[in-house]
Enzyme design. Sequence first.
Site, PDB file in Angstrom:
ATOM      1  N   GLN A 142      -5.048  -0.799   9.184  1.00 55.09           N
ATOM      2  CA  GLN A 142      -5.371  -2.824   8.451  1.00 55.09           C
ATOM      3  C   GLN A 142      -5.254  -3.862   9.730  1.00 55.09           C
ATOM      4  O   GLN A 142      -5.237  -3.563  10.968  1.00 55.09           O
ATOM      5  CB  GLN A 142      -3.416  -2.837   8.263  1.00 55.09           C
ATOM      6  CG  GLN A 142      -3.462  -4.354   8.107  1.00 55.09           C
ATOM      7  CD  GLN A 142      -3.434  -4.267   6.153  1.00 55.09           C
ATOM      8  OE1 GLN A 142      -3.576  -3.039   5.796  1.00 55.09           O
ATOM      9  NE2 GLN A 142      -4.133  -5.287   6.164  1.00 55.09           N
ATOM     10  N   LYS A 202       1.197  -0.900   0.219  1.00 57.29           N
ATOM     11  CA  LYS A 202       0.090   0.247   0.159  1.00 57.29           C
ATOM     12  C   LYS A 202       0.729   1.654   0.239  1.00 57.29           C
ATOM     13  O   LYS A 202       0.902   2.005  -0.754  1.00 57.29           O
ATOM     14  CB  LYS A 202      -0.708  -0.176   0.997  1.00 57.29           C
ATOM     15  CG  LYS A 202      -2.040  -1.168   1.245  1.00 57.29           C
ATOM     16  CD  LYS A 202      -2.979  -1.251   2.350  1.00 57.29           C
ATOM     17  CE  LYS A 202      -3.920  -2.772   2.030  1.00 57.29           C
ATOM     18  NZ  LYS A 202      -4.289  -3.144   3.600  1.00 57.29           N
ATOM     19  N   ASP A 208     -10.948   2.586   3.390  1.00 57.83           N
ATOM     20  CA  ASP A 208     -11.711   0.613   3.432  1.00 57.83           C
ATOM     21  C   ASP A 208     -13.140   1.009   3.028  1.00 57.83           C
ATOM     22  O   ASP A 208     -13.940   0.100   2.780  1.00 57.83           O
ATOM     23  CB  ASP A 208     -11.184   0.666   4.720  1.00 57.83           C
ATOM     24  CG  ASP A 208      -9.750  -0.463   4.675  1.00 57.83           C
ATOM     25  OD1 ASP A 208      -9.935  -0.689   3.576  1.00 57.83           O
ATOM     26  OD2 ASP A 208      -9.524  -0.148   5.648  1.00 57.83           O
TER      27      ASP A 208
HETATM   28  N1  GUN Z   1      -7.039  -7.090   6.475  1.00 56.64           N
HETATM   29  C1  GUN Z   1      -7.452  -8.013   4.783  1.00 56.64           C
HETATM   30  N2  GUN Z   1      -7.864  -7.067   3.740  1.00 56.64           N
HETATM   31  C2  GUN Z   1      -7.570  -6.037   4.793  1.00 56.64           C
HETATM   32  C3  GUN Z   1      -8.612  -4.013   4.006  1.00 56.64           C
HETATM   33  O1  GUN Z   1      -9.345  -5.151   2.594  1.00 56.64           O
HETATM   34  N3  GUN Z   1      -8.406  -3.955   4.570  1.00 56.64           N
HETATM   35  C4  GUN Z   1      -8.126  -3.655   5.683  1.00 56.64           C
HETATM   36  N4  GUN Z   1      -8.205  -2.667   6.654  1.00 56.64           N
HETATM   37  N5  GUN Z   1      -7.534  -4.639   6.615  1.00 56.64           N
HETATM   38  C5  GUN Z   1      -7.313  -5.902   6.631  1.00 56.64           C
END
Ligand code: GUN
Length: 321
Positions: A97, A53, A120
């Site tokens: 996350q 990211k 998100d």
């Molecule tokens: N953990 C696994 N997939 C995701 C996601 O799409 N966003 C976040 N914040 N954590 C995750």
Amino acid sequence: MTARILDGSKMAAEIRAEVAAAVKEMAASGVRPGLAVVLVGHNPASEVYVRGKVRSSEEVGIYSEKHTPPESATTQDLLDLVADLNRREEIDGILVQLPLPSHVDAKKVLLTVDPAKDVDGFHPMNVGYLSTQRPGLVPCTPAGVMEILKRSGVPVTGQEAVVVGRSDIVGKPVAMLLLNGNATVTVCHSKTRDLAEVCRRADILVAAIGRAGMITGDYVKSGATVIDVGMNQVTTRPEFDRLFAGNKKREEAFQAKGSTLAGDVHPEVASVAGAITPVPGGVGPLTIAMLMANTVKAAKMRRAASNFDLRASSNQVGVGP
Ligand code: GUN
């Protein structure tokens, strides 16, 4: 017949190029979108995702910063951090996350993220916007699924769509996006009776279960479009053989690493489906690309808040507000 392979890596590169162009345009008026990523503790998979990211942000010109509270961080520590990010003008997107350590009240933390910065799309406000067809921020993986369908010319209107999996992060929002796109949507889960029979109705089948190769050929109607959201590490020989026996490239990788990444869809489905996303290289790359798109969208939406209208619209994916 062998299915058309829907190349997610290529589509993600296209989206990143579009986002980079939008970032450049914003720079001309002195605006640089900013993303804050919060990674608590040392979950290895999360560390890999977060690295991706941050790297992708740099590539498209988005300002990014990473916050790494220790595993011992309390709910209050995280609420304070999120509150600080909410206040900062140069931060347009906040991503916490998941998973968070079990002693942390994850729902409370996610509820604290300013919905306007919730890239998100997990805040109940954005979930509500999605289900009532108002512009908002849409979860990245579901948005990526819709981009694959759109960019591959797969029609959605009037089609039978079956989603296997009902998670808040993927299954439910994908189902809602397909419904908003005028598909006839069925959502299946572990208690669904005659799962294979229900799946065989699908013109568009989305697998988001989290079980390697569970969707076999007998779940799929000839010619259907199959979107595989699964990301499963296969580590045992019997499971490897069930999925990849005779696949030389996979065998080499498995021998070298002791594991290989498999989707929820069995490779044999490629001889039944009309089109299919591979794993890796299908939905995965789209997730980060859509996070970049969401960050730009959040930056634009926050700055245009005053002339932002709430008409029902189809702009729930992509870059524009
Ligand atoms: N953990 C696994 N997939 C995701 C996601 O799409 N966003 C976040 N914040 N954590 C995750």
